[in-house]
Design a protein around this motif. Sequence first.
Motif, PDB file in Angstrom:
ATOM      1  N   ASN A  44      39.484  19.167  39.748  1.00  0.00           N
ATOM      2  CA  ASN A  44      39.962  18.135  40.665  1.00  0.00           C
ATOM      3  C   ASN A  44      41.096  18.617  41.566  1.00  0.00           C
ATOM      4  OD1 ASN A  44      38.603  15.327  39.885  1.00  0.00           O
ATOM      5  ND2 ASN A  44      38.919  16.501  38.006  1.00  0.00           N
ATOM      6  N   LYS A  45      41.353  19.934  41.510  1.00  0.00           N
ATOM      7  CA  LYS A  45      42.360  20.565  42.369  1.00  0.00           C
ATOM      8  C   LYS A  45      43.722  19.854  42.289  1.00  0.00           C
ATOM      9  CE  LYS A  45      39.051  22.462  45.710  1.00  0.00           C
ATOM     10  NZ  LYS A  45      37.867  22.227  44.848  1.00  0.00           N
ATOM     11  N   LEU A  46      44.122  19.577  41.069  1.00  0.00           N
ATOM     12  CA  LEU A  46      45.403  18.897  40.863  1.00  0.00           C
ATOM     13  C   LEU A  46      46.553  19.905  40.941  1.00  0.00           C
ATOM     14  CD1 LEU A  46      44.657  16.460  37.884  1.00  0.00           C
ATOM     15  CD2 LEU A  46      44.336  16.102  40.333  1.00  0.00           C
ATOM     16  N   THR A  47      47.697  19.438  41.349  1.00  0.00           N
ATOM     17  CA  THR A  47      48.916  20.244  41.323  1.00  0.00           C
ATOM     18  C   THR A  47      49.870  19.663  40.297  1.00  0.00           C
ATOM     19  OG1 THR A  47      49.877  18.929  43.120  1.00  0.00           O
ATOM     20  CG2 THR A  47      48.702  20.942  43.727  1.00  0.00           C
ATOM     21  N   TRP A  48      50.735  20.500  39.760  1.00  0.00           N
ATOM     22  CA  TRP A  48      51.687  20.050  38.750  1.00  0.00           C
ATOM     23  C   TRP A  48      52.876  20.994  38.734  1.00  0.00           C
ATOM     24  CZ3 TRP A  48      46.925  22.218  37.642  1.00  0.00           C
ATOM     25  CH2 TRP A  48      46.946  23.453  37.000  1.00  0.00           C
ATOM     26  N   ARG A  49      53.884  20.666  37.958  1.00  0.00           N
ATOM     27  CA  ARG A  49      55.089  21.476  37.822  1.00  0.00           C
ATOM     28  C   ARG A  49      55.045  22.232  36.499  1.00  0.00           C
ATOM     29  NH1 ARG A  49      59.104  22.268  41.588  1.00  0.00           N
ATOM     30  NH2 ARG A  49      60.707  21.954  39.990  1.00  0.00           N
ATOM     31  N   GLU A  50      55.416  23.498  36.544  1.00  0.00           N
ATOM     32  CA  GLU A  50      55.503  24.291  35.316  1.00  0.00           C
ATOM     33  C   GLU A  50      56.930  24.213  34.776  1.00  0.00           C
ATOM     34  OE1 GLU A  50      53.294  25.594  33.572  1.00  0.00           O
ATOM     35  OE2 GLU A  50      51.531  25.847  34.861  1.00  0.00           O
ATOM     36  N   ASP A  51      57.060  23.880  33.504  1.00  0.00           N
ATOM     37  CA  ASP A  51      58.361  23.836  32.837  1.00  0.00           C
ATOM     38  C   ASP A  51      58.698  25.244  32.350  1.00  0.00           C
ATOM     39  OD1 ASP A  51      60.518  23.530  31.121  1.00  0.00           O
ATOM     40  OD2 ASP A  51      59.792  21.656  30.251  1.00  0.00           O
ATOM     41  N   SER A  52      59.730  25.842  32.929  1.00  0.00           N
ATOM     42  CA  SER A  52      60.073  27.226  32.585  1.00  0.00           C
ATOM     43  C   SER A  52      60.437  27.384  31.116  1.00  0.00           C
ATOM     44  CB  SER A  52      61.231  27.711  33.467  1.00  0.00           C
ATOM     45  OG  SER A  52      62.394  26.916  33.259  1.00  0.00           O
ATOM     46  N   SER A  53      60.934  26.316  30.499  1.00  0.00           N
ATOM     47  CA  SER A  53      61.329  26.412  29.087  1.00  0.00           C
ATOM     48  C   SER A  53      60.118  26.592  28.179  1.00  0.00           C
ATOM     49  CB  SER A  53      62.122  25.172  28.666  1.00  0.00           C
ATOM     50  OG  SER A  53      61.311  24.018  28.685  1.00  0.00           O
ATOM     51  N   ASN A  54      58.920  26.254  28.664  1.00  0.00           N
ATOM     52  CA  ASN A  54      57.716  26.400  27.846  1.00  0.00           C
ATOM     53  C   ASN A  54      57.332  27.860  27.636  1.00  0.00           C
ATOM     54  OD1 ASN A  54      57.352  23.659  27.450  1.00  0.00           O
ATOM     55  ND2 ASN A  54      56.029  23.410  29.243  1.00  0.00           N
ATOM     56  N   THR A  55      57.876  28.763  28.449  1.00  0.00           N
ATOM     57  CA  THR A  55      57.549  30.187  28.305  1.00  0.00           C
ATOM     58  C   THR A  55      58.463  30.881  27.303  1.00  0.00           C
ATOM     59  OG1 THR A  55      59.025  30.820  30.122  1.00  0.00           O
ATOM     60  CG2 THR A  55      56.750  30.252  30.698  1.00  0.00           C
ATOM     61  N   SER A  56      59.528  30.192  26.895  1.00  0.00           N
ATOM     62  CA  SER A  56      60.504  30.796  25.985  1.00  0.00           C
ATOM     63  C   SER A  56      60.109  30.574  24.537  1.00  0.00           C
ATOM     64  CB  SER A  56      61.883  30.184  26.252  1.00  0.00           C
ATOM     65  OG  SER A  56      62.795  30.528  25.225  1.00  0.00           O
ATOM     66  N   ASP A  57      60.401  31.562  23.699  1.00  0.00           N
ATOM     67  CA  ASP A  57      60.152  31.421  22.258  1.00  0.00           C
ATOM     68  C   ASP A  57      61.393  30.925  21.517  1.00  0.00           C
ATOM     69  OD1 ASP A  57      57.544  32.158  22.457  1.00  0.00           O
ATOM     70  OD2 ASP A  57      57.842  34.236  21.823  1.00  0.00           O
ATOM     71  N   LYS A  58      62.303  30.330  22.262  1.00  0.00           N
ATOM     72  CA  LYS A  58      63.523  29.818  21.651  1.00  0.00           C
ATOM     73  C   LYS A  58      63.214  28.714  20.654  1.00  0.00           C
ATOM     74  CE  LYS A  58      67.806  27.361  22.898  1.00  0.00           C
ATOM     75  NZ  LYS A  58      68.609  26.807  24.031  1.00  0.00           N
ATOM     76  N   TYR A  59      62.195  27.898  20.964  1.00  0.00           N
ATOM     77  CA  TYR A  59      61.852  26.771  20.111  1.00  0.00           C
ATOM     78  C   TYR A  59      60.667  27.105  19.217  1.00  0.00           C
ATOM     79  CZ  TYR A  59      64.767  24.362  23.548  1.00  0.00           C
ATOM     80  OH  TYR A  59      65.795  23.995  24.371  1.00  0.00           O
ATOM     81  N   LEU A  60      60.674  26.559  18.005  1.00  0.00           N
ATOM     82  CA  LEU A  60      59.606  26.809  17.045  1.00  0.00           C
ATOM     83  C   LEU A  60      58.250  26.405  17.613  1.00  0.00           C
ATOM     84  CD1 LEU A  60      58.565  27.550  14.243  1.00  0.00           C
ATOM     85  CD2 LEU A  60      59.201  25.240  13.468  1.00  0.00           C
ATOM     86  N   ARG A  61      58.201  25.260  18.303  1.00  0.00           N
ATOM     87  CA  ARG A  61      56.928  24.794  18.848  1.00  0.00           C
ATOM     88  C   ARG A  61      56.326  25.838  19.799  1.00  0.00           C
ATOM     89  NH1 ARG A  61      54.208  19.999  19.255  1.00  0.00           N
ATOM     90  NH2 ARG A  61      55.909  18.909  18.165  1.00  0.00           N
ATOM     91  N   ASN A  62      57.165  26.448  20.624  1.00  0.00           N
ATOM     92  CA  ASN A  62      56.665  27.455  21.557  1.00  0.00           C
ATOM     93  C   ASN A  62      56.169  28.706  20.842  1.00  0.00           C
ATOM     94  OD1 ASN A  62      57.216  25.771  23.657  1.00  0.00           O
ATOM     95  ND2 ASN A  62      58.965  26.911  24.452  1.00  0.00           N
ATOM     96  N   LYS A  63      56.865  29.102  19.779  1.00  0.00           N
ATOM     97  CA  LYS A  63      56.419  30.264  18.998  1.00  0.00           C
ATOM     98  C   LYS A  63      55.029  30.014  18.421  1.00  0.00           C
ATOM     99  CE  LYS A  63      60.966  32.039  17.603  1.00  0.00           C
ATOM    100  NZ  LYS A  63      61.859  32.324  16.463  1.00  0.00           N
ATOM    101  N   ILE A  64      54.848  28.817  17.884  1.00  0.00           N
ATOM    102  CA  ILE A  64      53.542  28.468  17.312  1.00  0.00           C
ATOM    103  C   ILE A  64      52.478  28.419  18.406  1.00  0.00           C
ATOM    104  CG2 ILE A  64      52.254  26.537  16.282  1.00  0.00           C
ATOM    105  CD1 ILE A  64      54.766  25.966  14.595  1.00  0.00           C
ATOM    106  N   ARG A  65      52.831  27.865  19.558  1.00  0.00           N
ATOM    107  CA  ARG A  65      51.878  27.736  20.670  1.00  0.00           C
ATOM    108  C   ARG A  65      51.481  29.108  21.221  1.00  0.00           C
ATOM    109  NH1 ARG A  65      54.266  24.231  25.266  1.00  0.00           N
ATOM    110  NH2 ARG A  65      53.999  22.666  23.616  1.00  0.00           N
ATOM    111  N   HIS A  66      52.454  29.993  21.358  1.00  0.00           N
ATOM    112  CA  HIS A  66      52.192  31.279  22.004  1.00  0.00           C
ATOM    113  C   HIS A  66      51.593  32.331  21.076  1.00  0.00           C
ATOM    114  CE1 HIS A  66      55.657  30.093  24.914  1.00  0.00           C
ATOM    115  NE2 HIS A  66      54.520  29.534  25.249  1.00  0.00           N
ATOM    116  N   HIS A  67      51.906  32.269  19.788  1.00  0.00           N
ATOM    117  CA  HIS A  67      51.539  33.362  18.891  1.00  0.00           C
ATOM    118  C   HIS A  67      50.569  32.965  17.765  1.00  0.00           C
ATOM    119  CE1 HIS A  67      54.617  35.659  20.943  1.00  0.00           C
ATOM    120  NE2 HIS A  67      55.512  34.711  20.660  1.00  0.00           N
TER     121      HIS A  67
END
Length: 437
Positions: free
Chosen positions: A174-197
Amino acid sequence: MLHQFQNHLSTHFPFLKGKKLLLAVSGGLDSMVLLHLFQQLDFEIMVLHCNFQLRGLESFGDQQFVQEYTSQHTIPFVFTQFDTEAFAKDYKLSTQVTARELRYSWFYEQLEIQKADYILTAHHADDNLETFLINLSRGTGLDGLTGIPAQNDSIIRPLLTFSRQEIEEYASQNKLTWREDSSNTSDKYLRNKIRHHLIPILKELNPNFMSSFEKTQSYLQESKELVDDAAVMVYQQVAKEEGNEIYFDLNQLLKLPNYYSYLYQWLSEFGFTAWNDIYDLVSSQSGKQVLAPEFRLIKDRDCLIVSPLKIELNQDEYPIESITTKVNFPLNISFSTVNTIEPTSNSTIFVDHERLEFPLVLRHWKEGDVFQPFGMGGKSKKVSKLFKDGKLSVVEKEATWLLCSANQVVWVVGMRQDERYKINSETKKILKIAIEL
């Protein structure tokens, strides 16, 4: 996905039809897909956006993005801004917990203000998996393994059955646009570690992992329902309710081979967490007790008794007729008009005199008392929650006084001033109120 989504709403949330819905939209992929889906359907919607001011200009960019999108598509839009870090520091909470508390508190507030029926969030199947793994890693019971509920009171999560991959494909188609949250790329948070690895490995091991996980959660939910049913049946044999108190017959309780599991089921809803102390209470002498924030569990011969935490208070009120009055009882408090504001402390506040209505009243706090903590932008908070955050003991709560004007809290004395009486640029007369030691 649109057809599947429409069928999902018709099957599981038919009551949403004809209701006013508030959509929580951050500007990220998930929430923009949720918004776009509802734009294709016949629903009355309004967009809510929280700016937590945690990522500098990026946070304001998210706000502007959502605001421009809703304006372009003529969708009602409401936003708020929080000083999240200041709140977290003030109440000694993590940033994530603080953001969640602020967000949902504001959501429920908007539910009333906008006269809406439900709030919809964009949590999806991968969020549910992440929550499951977080709880599993920390140690949890069935409640933690059954995941994010599709409905919790007025909060609806209609995307929970859809994966992140399905959401990404819909956005691309649907060619949608959105904003990327830069904090989602960091492994600072446990949730991100689980998501990325961790999750990529699980999906690599089993390409159908998300489907298998959904089945597992369904089985766990069925098991939880069985446990809940068993707890209700046994409760009827063991417990007796009298007024605000519940009596558990220890003679009956101890006949159960796993009585501690039933105690957990029955008592967790009252806020008890010291489970080892509770299990020990069964064999303790009479008079021993375990406290929760608002309840106590006490051993009384052959019973365990749950009752509200009753604080015996002197309910006398002490009127203060004017600022010329110096209060000497029950506290030593002075009132004086000043021209400038000095550094504040727990023992001194400065208020706008014209906002006060005399006589003021000095009294003990009561259950249900609410005020607007200074510095929190007018957000309401229960005084009891202030005590809880400050980890006050029962004795300290009993010793706390409120200074009130026209039934509104001006000052939780010695702790926190109310936002409504603060000094501003229009203040003509400054009143200094101080505890004299």
